[in-house]
Design a protein around this motif. Structure first.
Motif, mmCIF file in Angstrom:
data_model
loop_
_atom_site.group_PDB
_atom_site.id
_atom_site.type_symbol
_atom_site.label_atom_id
_atom_site.label_comp_id
_atom_site.label_asym_id
_atom_site.label_seq_id
_atom_site.Cartn_x
_atom_site.Cartn_y
_atom_site.Cartn_z
ATOM 1 N N HIS A 1 0.842 -1.192 0.000
ATOM 2 C CA HIS A 1 0.000 0.000 0.000
ATOM 3 C C HIS A 1 0.877 1.241 0.000
ATOM 4 O O HIS A 1 1.917 1.278 0.663
ATOM 5 C CB HIS A 1 -0.921 0.017 1.223
ATOM 6 C CG HIS A 1 -1.978 -1.042 1.186
ATOM 7 N ND1 HIS A 1 -3.216 -0.849 0.617
ATOM 8 C CD2 HIS A 1 -1.972 -2.323 1.637
ATOM 9 C CE1 HIS A 1 -3.930 -1.957 0.720
ATOM 10 N NE2 HIS A 1 -3.202 -2.872 1.340
ATOM 11 N N LEU A 2 0.441 2.247 -0.748
ATOM 12 C CA LEU A 2 1.156 3.518 -0.773
ATOM 13 C C LEU A 2 0.412 4.527 0.089
ATOM 14 O O LEU A 2 -0.816 4.556 0.108
ATOM 15 C CB LEU A 2 1.251 4.058 -2.208
ATOM 16 C CG LEU A 2 1.960 3.182 -3.239
ATOM 17 C CD1 LEU A 2 1.982 3.900 -4.577
ATOM 18 C CD2 LEU A 2 3.365 2.843 -2.796
ATOM 19 N N ARG A 3 1.151 5.344 0.793
ATOM 20 C CA ARG A 3 0.556 6.425 1.546
ATOM 21 C C ARG A 3 0.218 7.574 0.595
ATOM 22 O O ARG A 3 0.652 7.612 -0.556
ATOM 23 C CB ARG A 3 1.520 6.899 2.639
ATOM 24 C CG ARG A 3 1.834 5.806 3.658
ATOM 25 C CD ARG A 3 2.901 6.262 4.629
ATOM 26 N NE ARG A 3 3.208 5.216 5.603
ATOM 27 C CZ ARG A 3 4.152 5.311 6.528
ATOM 28 N NH1 ARG A 3 4.905 6.411 6.589
ATOM 29 N NH2 ARG A 3 4.372 4.330 7.374
ATOM 30 N N VAL A 4 -0.557 8.539 1.109
ATOM 31 C CA VAL A 4 -1.013 9.657 0.271
ATOM 32 C C VAL A 4 0.150 10.410 -0.376
ATOM 33 O O VAL A 4 0.124 10.685 -1.585
ATOM 34 C CB VAL A 4 -1.903 10.615 1.095
ATOM 35 C CG1 VAL A 4 -2.234 11.863 0.271
ATOM 36 C CG2 VAL A 4 -3.180 9.916 1.520
ATOM 37 N N PRO A 5 1.215 10.763 0.377
ATOM 38 C CA PRO A 5 2.337 11.454 -0.280
ATOM 39 C C PRO A 5 2.993 10.623 -1.378
ATOM 40 O O PRO A 5 3.479 11.174 -2.374
ATOM 41 C CB PRO A 5 3.315 11.727 0.871
ATOM 42 C CG PRO A 5 2.471 11.688 2.108
ATOM 43 C CD PRO A 5 1.436 10.654 1.832
ATOM 44 N N GLN A 6 2.992 9.311 -1.192
ATOM 45 C CA GLN A 6 3.601 8.451 -2.195
ATOM 46 C C GLN A 6 2.740 8.359 -3.453
ATOM 47 O O GLN A 6 3.261 8.323 -4.569
ATOM 48 C CB GLN A 6 3.864 7.072 -1.597
ATOM 49 C CG GLN A 6 4.927 7.108 -0.511
ATOM 50 C CD GLN A 6 5.015 5.814 0.262
ATOM 51 O OE1 GLN A 6 4.008 5.159 0.509
ATOM 52 N NE2 GLN A 6 6.223 5.431 0.651
ATOM 53 N N TRP A 7 1.409 8.319 -3.268
ATOM 54 C CA TRP A 7 0.528 8.381 -4.436
ATOM 55 C C TRP A 7 0.729 9.702 -5.180
ATOM 56 O O TRP A 7 0.758 9.741 -6.417
ATOM 57 C CB TRP A 7 -0.935 8.231 -4.014
ATOM 58 C CG TRP A 7 -1.380 6.819 -3.809
ATOM 59 C CD1 TRP A 7 -1.720 6.214 -2.632
ATOM 60 C CD2 TRP A 7 -1.533 5.817 -4.825
ATOM 61 N NE1 TRP A 7 -2.069 4.896 -2.851
ATOM 62 C CE2 TRP A 7 -1.970 4.626 -4.180
ATOM 63 C CE3 TRP A 7 -1.339 5.806 -6.214
ATOM 64 C CZ2 TRP A 7 -2.217 3.458 -4.883
ATOM 65 C CZ3 TRP A 7 -1.586 4.623 -6.909
ATOM 66 C CH2 TRP A 7 -2.014 3.469 -6.244
ATOM 67 N N ALA A 8 0.845 10.793 -4.407
ATOM 68 C CA ALA A 8 1.075 12.102 -5.028
ATOM 69 C C ALA A 8 2.394 12.105 -5.797
ATOM 70 O O ALA A 8 2.486 12.655 -6.907
ATOM 71 C CB ALA A 8 1.079 13.192 -3.960
ATOM 72 N N GLY A 9 3.427 11.486 -5.213
ATOM 73 C CA GLY A 9 4.715 11.404 -5.895
ATOM 74 C C GLY A 9 4.637 10.591 -7.166
ATOM 75 O O GLY A 9 5.235 10.951 -8.191
ATOM 76 N N LEU A 10 3.883 9.485 -7.127
ATOM 77 C CA LEU A 10 3.731 8.652 -8.312
ATOM 78 C C LEU A 10 3.027 9.414 -9.429
ATOM 79 O O LEU A 10 3.446 9.386 -10.591
ATOM 80 C CB LEU A 10 2.948 7.386 -7.955
ATOM 81 C CG LEU A 10 2.656 6.418 -9.107
ATOM 82 C CD1 LEU A 10 3.944 5.950 -9.762
ATOM 83 C CD2 LEU A 10 1.841 5.237 -8.596
ATOM 84 N N VAL A 11 1.946 10.137 -9.075
ATOM 85 C CA VAL A 11 1.224 10.933 -10.064
ATOM 86 C C VAL A 11 2.123 12.031 -10.634
ATOM 87 O O VAL A 11 2.133 12.284 -11.844
ATOM 88 C CB VAL A 11 -0.046 11.533 -9.439
ATOM 89 C CG1 VAL A 11 -0.695 12.528 -10.403
ATOM 90 C CG2 VAL A 11 -1.033 10.430 -9.082
ATOM 91 N N LEU A 12 2.894 12.683 -9.758
ATOM 92 C CA LEU A 12 3.802 13.734 -10.207
ATOM 93 C C LEU A 12 4.851 13.185 -11.162
ATOM 94 O O LEU A 12 5.155 13.786 -12.206
ATOM 95 C CB LEU A 12 4.479 14.381 -8.999
ATOM 96 C CG LEU A 12 5.506 15.488 -9.297
ATOM 97 C CD1 LEU A 12 4.847 16.655 -10.016
ATOM 98 C CD2 LEU A 12 6.167 15.956 -7.996
#
Length: 281
Positions: free
Chosen positions: A114-125
């Motif tokens: 599972h990815l945390r919210v900042p990690q999802w944001a990093g992936l999208v970025l």
């Protein structure tokens, strides 16, 4: 393994992967070598290099690896070479690493990562930066070449995931490259009528196999044992950026504001993903 060593190994592996792209561009676009011969020379030189490394370090007789991983390795190498005959570099990079992303992150989520919210944001970025880096050059890519590159990306994702189980990266990689030789030789025989190569093209293929593939994949296998699947997938987004920078330094390609912004987004996104450890629930 210390985190600094993991980071160093991962960085070296990404540089090696970018080197493969640059060498392939140099060979197939202007060095007079066909895709099948390039793939065969790359696979054979990698296998020989790894065999020599094992002999020098007096490793126990025998090799590891398996036919499934070897076939995945061959599909990646062959698909990569043939796809670049019909795809612009930016389009190929987007298709390849998009497929790697989908394969590795999909597997990671399926198995409980599972990815945390900042990690999802990093992936999208990171994905947004990569798309912004290559999208302006995309215009109706050939369907056949696109499917080949997508298949190569899936194969590389599978190979990377299987490599995480390796206890000895060198013997495993040597075994996989050795087993991949018959597949590459078969394709070369099937395309014998179109075989052509010059000395420079053959040299690029050998460098790609011996250095950026053979040695580079051993380094990647070593790092993979310490990386989550999602992290391993995301850091590979840096390869198109490194490749573009190498194109500027080695091929005289221009440095543009789009490249600077896209590179910053990709590398910043990767930093967000790997800054915190992923958790498994």
């Amino acid at each position: 393994m210390p985190r600094t060593r993991i980071a160093a190994l991962t960085t070296l592996a990404m540089i090696a992967f970018a080197g493969n792209s640059l060498l392939c561009r140099l060979a197939l676009k202007g060095a007079g070598i066909d895709a099948a011969t390039f793939t065969l020379a790359r696979v054979v030189s990698a296998a020989l290099t790894l065999w020599l490394i094992l002999r020098i370090r007096a490793a126990p007789r025998g090799i590891a690896g398996n036919w499934y991983s070897a076939f995945a390795l061959f599909v990646y190498a062959g698909g990569f070479s043939f796809a670049y005959l019909g795809l612009p570099a930016g389009t190929g990079a987007l298709l390849l690493f998009g497929a790697v992303q989908a394969t590795m992150i999909g597997y990671g989520l399926w198995t409980g990562e599972h990815l945390r919210v900042p990690q999802w944001a990093g992936l999208v970025l990171a994905l947004g930066g990569l798309v912004g880096l290559v999208l302006p050059g995309i215009s109706a890519p050939p369907l056949g070449s696109s499917l080949l590159m997508l298949g190569a990306g899936v194969a590389w994702g599978v190979y990377s995931l299987r490599g995480r189980r390796s206890f000895d990266p060198t013997t495993t990689t040597a075994g996989n490259f050795l087993r991949a030789v018959p597949f590459a030789a078969a394709v070369s025989m099937l395309t014998l009528a179109h075989t052509s190569f010059e000395q420079s093209g053959l040299m690029y293929a050998i460098l790609s196999g011996a250095v950026t593939s053979g040695v580079g994949y051993v380094v990647w296998y070593t790092a993979l044992r310490e990386l989550k699947a999602a992290t391993a997938a995301t850091v590979q987004l840096s390869v198109p950026v490194i490749t573009a920078m190498g194109g500027i330094a080695l091929l005289g390609e221009p440095l543009t504001p789009r490249l600077l912004v896209g590179s910053a987004a990709v590398l910043g996104g990767i930093a967000l993903v790997v800054a915190k450890k992923q958790t498994v629930r």
